[in-house]
Design an enzyme around this catalytic site. Structure first.
Site, PDB file in Angstrom:
ATOM      1  N   HIS A 468     -84.754 -19.551 -58.152  1.00  0.00           N
ATOM      2  CA  HIS A 468     -85.000 -18.116 -58.014  1.00  0.00           C
ATOM      3  C   HIS A 468     -84.324 -17.566 -56.756  1.00  0.00           C
ATOM      4  O   HIS A 468     -83.533 -16.622 -56.814  1.00  0.00           O
ATOM      5  CB  HIS A 468     -86.510 -17.871 -57.978  1.00  0.00           C
ATOM      6  CG  HIS A 468     -86.894 -16.429 -57.778  1.00  0.00           C
ATOM      7  ND1 HIS A 468     -87.388 -15.641 -58.793  1.00  0.00           N
ATOM      8  CD2 HIS A 468     -86.834 -15.621 -56.683  1.00  0.00           C
ATOM      9  CE1 HIS A 468     -87.616 -14.418 -58.327  1.00  0.00           C
ATOM     10  NE2 HIS A 468     -87.295 -14.376 -57.040  1.00  0.00           N
ATOM     11  N   GLU A 469     -84.627 -18.186 -55.628  1.00  0.00           N
ATOM     12  CA  GLU A 469     -84.069 -17.690 -54.361  1.00  0.00           C
ATOM     13  C   GLU A 469     -82.551 -17.853 -54.344  1.00  0.00           C
ATOM     14  O   GLU A 469     -81.829 -17.015 -53.799  1.00  0.00           O
ATOM     15  CB  GLU A 469     -84.702 -18.412 -53.165  1.00  0.00           C
ATOM     16  CG  GLU A 469     -86.210 -18.226 -53.043  1.00  0.00           C
ATOM     17  CD  GLU A 469     -86.678 -16.781 -53.153  1.00  0.00           C
ATOM     18  OE1 GLU A 469     -85.910 -15.869 -52.786  1.00  0.00           O
ATOM     19  OE2 GLU A 469     -87.813 -16.550 -53.621  1.00  0.00           O
ATOM     20  N   HIS A 472     -80.983 -14.882 -55.945  1.00  0.00           N
ATOM     21  CA  HIS A 472     -80.787 -13.783 -54.988  1.00  0.00           C
ATOM     22  C   HIS A 472     -79.564 -14.089 -54.118  1.00  0.00           C
ATOM     23  O   HIS A 472     -78.768 -13.208 -53.813  1.00  0.00           O
ATOM     24  CB  HIS A 472     -82.001 -13.649 -54.060  1.00  0.00           C
ATOM     25  CG  HIS A 472     -83.198 -13.024 -54.699  1.00  0.00           C
ATOM     26  ND1 HIS A 472     -83.166 -11.796 -55.312  1.00  0.00           N
ATOM     27  CD2 HIS A 472     -84.492 -13.452 -54.786  1.00  0.00           C
ATOM     28  CE1 HIS A 472     -84.384 -11.503 -55.761  1.00  0.00           C
ATOM     29  NE2 HIS A 472     -85.198 -12.485 -55.461  1.00  0.00           N
ATOM     30  N   HIS A 475     -76.283 -13.446 -55.778  1.00  0.00           N
ATOM     31  CA  HIS A 475     -76.088 -11.995 -55.921  1.00  0.00           C
ATOM     32  C   HIS A 475     -75.489 -11.443 -54.623  1.00  0.00           C
ATOM     33  O   HIS A 475     -74.588 -10.620 -54.635  1.00  0.00           O
ATOM     34  CB  HIS A 475     -77.445 -11.341 -56.204  1.00  0.00           C
ATOM     35  CG  HIS A 475     -77.364  -9.965 -56.810  1.00  0.00           C
ATOM     36  ND1 HIS A 475     -78.460  -9.146 -56.892  1.00  0.00           N
ATOM     37  CD2 HIS A 475     -76.346  -9.277 -57.357  1.00  0.00           C
ATOM     38  CE1 HIS A 475     -78.116  -8.011 -57.470  1.00  0.00           C
ATOM     39  NE2 HIS A 475     -76.835  -8.059 -57.763  1.00  0.00           N
TER      40      HIS A 475
HETATM   41 ZN   LIG Z   1     -87.228 -12.643 -55.856  1.00  0.00          ZN
END
Ligand SMILES: [Zn+2]
Length: 683
Positions: A468-469, A472, A475
């Site tokens: 998940h991290e 980010h 991105h």
């Molecule tokens: Zn998040």
């Protein structure tokens, strides 16, 4: 001899170990003073263009950001009294400065003039998008207000930033204020070896023997999930859910109650100054969702689809616990019996999976996946300054060129804020000499420290958090936008920002990926097929219960920001009301979850917590392309790279999504991924 302030150097992060608290305020004051002077000159320029006006503004912004980012980061991960005070002082200057810029009428009209002249100046679509959003930013900072009201607005902003910082610090202090040393191992019956090791390592890190239970997440979860001693579970649960409240172990010393009241009241006042009915309206002005009512309808639609299933899941759990003599399932029993039920149903436990997920192997597998899909390679460096010996630094390469960097700080320790997050160290942009400044990110988690003579081992849940991290992170790091204000996660609306992160989570359940990231720490054997199948089967265990919990938090958040300012007891009432409608397992009276809900009180999720679910519609639907084309499909990967990751905040997220998927998003993949019957969806 004068000592150079590292925060005034070109790349302060490279001197992270020299950043003393004493440097913070002078550096921030000086940069702000320099900026003010230059901005005054810039606004006087005749014939403004992007190059002679917006770019120099970005350069100033970039310098300030690069100095503040390591300060703010250290405040989160190496907190101390001195740094905390320095941080608060710096933050106060920054808040004044940014409010003042947002209300600067000369800057506003210069931006407006550029926007109006965009065709003549041949501005790009990205530049036009930035100007449009920036004009909205001015309005939301009170540029149209009278001088007196502007002053009132500035006062509110300043107080809010103080309160947010205090809110976060209270949680950290409350978390650290409770501890329970255990010398008799029998009191910890039920804990698997790896969880016992976490508690032993806790004690050892503080120079103690035996075991130490703390309220840091790995320790809290170890007890709540595995401890046979019901009284012990209750004790730890009580300590955890009353943190930073009037019921807390510290006797209210770190009570966030009054802070919550003041935050809500100030946010409401601010919204009204700007002509909105409430803060939720103000918050949504810059998001994808159009109105608070639309958000509520969306959440109720999900609740409608998931609610009955959540009730059924709870009934199954209650019936199971009853067999063990638990007539009334309590909140501190849920994780414990859920884990047992999950083990019985799927013959799988998170703890049992740990030996297969060695951090280094997981990271390597994640890098390989990223290389395959997004055409980028990774290398670890060992010559960068780091703030803790366990921190790692990596470079991202494409065509032998370093295109980004990140710092990875994986393990829980004292004086480090809990949770997992990605933060920006610096952003990509093209400078006035046509050089590209590469993006740098911080990836922070709070996994358990490796036990003695063992590598760091992750549960599968922790692997999902890491993905998940990392989502980010890519991105931010794979952006190709040249303008500072829209590169990476900058300018991405809050309710779209969880798209790449939640998208990446999906990979953790696919055999091709699991084979790449798993390997038993003793034998190197990847997760065996039968365990893998069980892991996949177990993925949606209690998923409807989890979904209604997220809906409860989201509704609570949006509704308290729609109401007239609430008090501690009416905040509780509002939460109770929502729980009556949504929760299937209402927590006990003493639960003060809201007092440590830092996402909405200290972070950027106020009237925006629904973003997780909102963006999950996008991320689940985005991943459905990979289900259609193959999870390691390069073409699909490149499509996601060029349409979503590289574009950052340069266009409306809906536009980007449609370009990627060829149509608007559907809610069906989200429910299907969660194993929720889609026939209950009403449109
Ligand atoms: Zn998040």
């Amino acid at each position: 001899m004068t000592i150079t302030n590292p925060l005034l150097l070109q790349n302060p992060i490279e001197h992270v170990n020299d950043i003393d608290a004493n440097y913070v305020e002078p550096a921030i004051e000086q940069i702000i003073a320099d900026n003010r002077q230059q901005i005054a000159a810039l606004t006087q320029l005749p014939n403004k263009t992007w190059e002679n006006f917006m770019l120099p503004m970005d350069i100033l912004e970039n310098r300030l950001g690069k100095a503040w980012s390591p300060v703010s980061h250290l405040n989160s991960v190496c907190n101390s009294q001195a740094l905390r005070e320095a941080y608060d002082k710096g933050l106060s200057h920054l808040t004044d400065y940014s409010t003042q810029l947002g209300q600067d009428k000369a800057l506003f009209s210069a931006t407006q003039a550029l926007y109006d002249d965009r065709e003549n100046l041949q501005l790009t679509a990205t530049q036009t998008h930035i100007l449009k959003d920036s004009l909205l930013g001015f309005r939301l900072s009170g540029v149209d207000l009278s001088e007196a009201l502007q002053a009132e607005f500035a006062k509110i902003q300043k107080r809010l930033s103080q309160l947010k910082s205090k809110f976060e610090h209270n949680i950290l202090d409350a978390t650290m204020s409770w501890r329970k040393p255990i010398s008799d191992k029998n009191l910890l019956n039920g804990l698997p070896e790896t969880e016992l090791e976490i508690l032993a390592a806790n004690a050892k890190a503080r120079g103690e023997s035996g075991y130490l239970i703390t309220l840091e997440i790995p320790s809290y979860l170890a007890i709540l999930t595995y401890a046979d001693d019901r009284k012990l579970r209750e004790e730890v649960y009580y300590a955890y859910v009353t943190r930073a409240s009037e019921l807390g172990f510290d006797k209210g010393q770190y009570d966030n109650g009054p802070i919550m009241e003041e935050i809500l009241s100030l946010k409401n006042a601010k919204a009204k100054l700007l002509g909105f009915d409430n803060f939720a309206q103000l918050s949504l002005e810059s998001k994808m969702a159009e109105s608070p009512e639309q958000v509520i309808a969306f959440l109720e639609q999900l609740n409608h689809a998931a609610h009955q299933q959540a009730k059924d899941e709870l009934a199954t759990l209650q019936a199971y616990a009853k067999q063990s003599g638990i007539d009334e399932l309590a909140s501190w029993d849920v994780a414990y019996y859920s884990e047992k039920l999950k083990q019985k149903t799927f013959e799988i436990s998170q703890s049992e999976l740990r030996p297969y997920f060695v951090v280094d192997k997981v990271m390597q597998g994640l890098f390989d996946l990223t290389e395959q899909l997004f055409n980028v390679t990774f290398q670890q460096t060992n010559d960068k300054a780091i703030w803790h010996p366990k921190v790692r630094h990596y470079e991202l390469l494409r065509d032998n060129q370093v295109i980004a960097e990140f710092y990875l700080d994986l393990f829980a320790r004292q004086h480090k804020r809990g949770g997992a997050w990605m933060d920006v160290c610096q952003s990509r942009y093209k400078t006035d000499t046509q050089q590209i400044q590469i993006p740098i990110a911080y990836l922070t988690c709070n996994f358990a420290e490796p036990a003695e003579n063992k590598p760091a081992l992750l549960t599968h849940d922790e692997v999902v958090t890491l993905f998940h991290e990392f989502g980010h992170g890519i991105h931010h790091m794979l952006t190709q936008v040249d303008e500072l204000a829209a590169s990476g996660i900058s300018n991405v609306p809050w309710d779209a920002v969880e798209l790449p992160s939640q998208f990446m989570e999906n990979f953790c359940y696919h055999p091709e990926v699991i084979n790449q990231i798993s390997g038993h720490y003793e034998t190197g054997e990847p997760l065996p097929e039968n365990k893998l199948n069980k892991l996949i089967e177990a993925k949606n265990f209690q998923s409807a219960m989890m979904m209604v919990r997220q809906i409860e938090f989201s509704l609570f958040d949006i509704k308290i920001h729609m109401a007239e300012p609430l008090k501690v007891d009416t905040i509780q009432q509002e939460l109770n009301e929502i729980r009556k409608a949504v929760a299937v397992m209402p927590p006990p009276e003493f639960n003060r979850f809201q007092h440590s809900f830092s996402h909405i009180f200290a972070g950027g999720y106020a009237a925006g917590y629904y973003s997780y679910k909102w963006a999950e519609v996008l991320s689940a639907d985005a991943f459905s392309l990979f289900e259609e084309e193959g999870v390691l499909n390069q073409a699909a990967g490149r499509k996601f790279l060029t349409n979503i990751l590289e574009k950052g905040g340069s266009a409306d997220p809906m536009e980007l999504f449609v370009a990627f998927r060829g149509r608007k998003p559907s809610v069906e993949p989200l429910l299907r991924h969660a194993g929720i019957d889609t026939s209950n969806v009403y449109e």
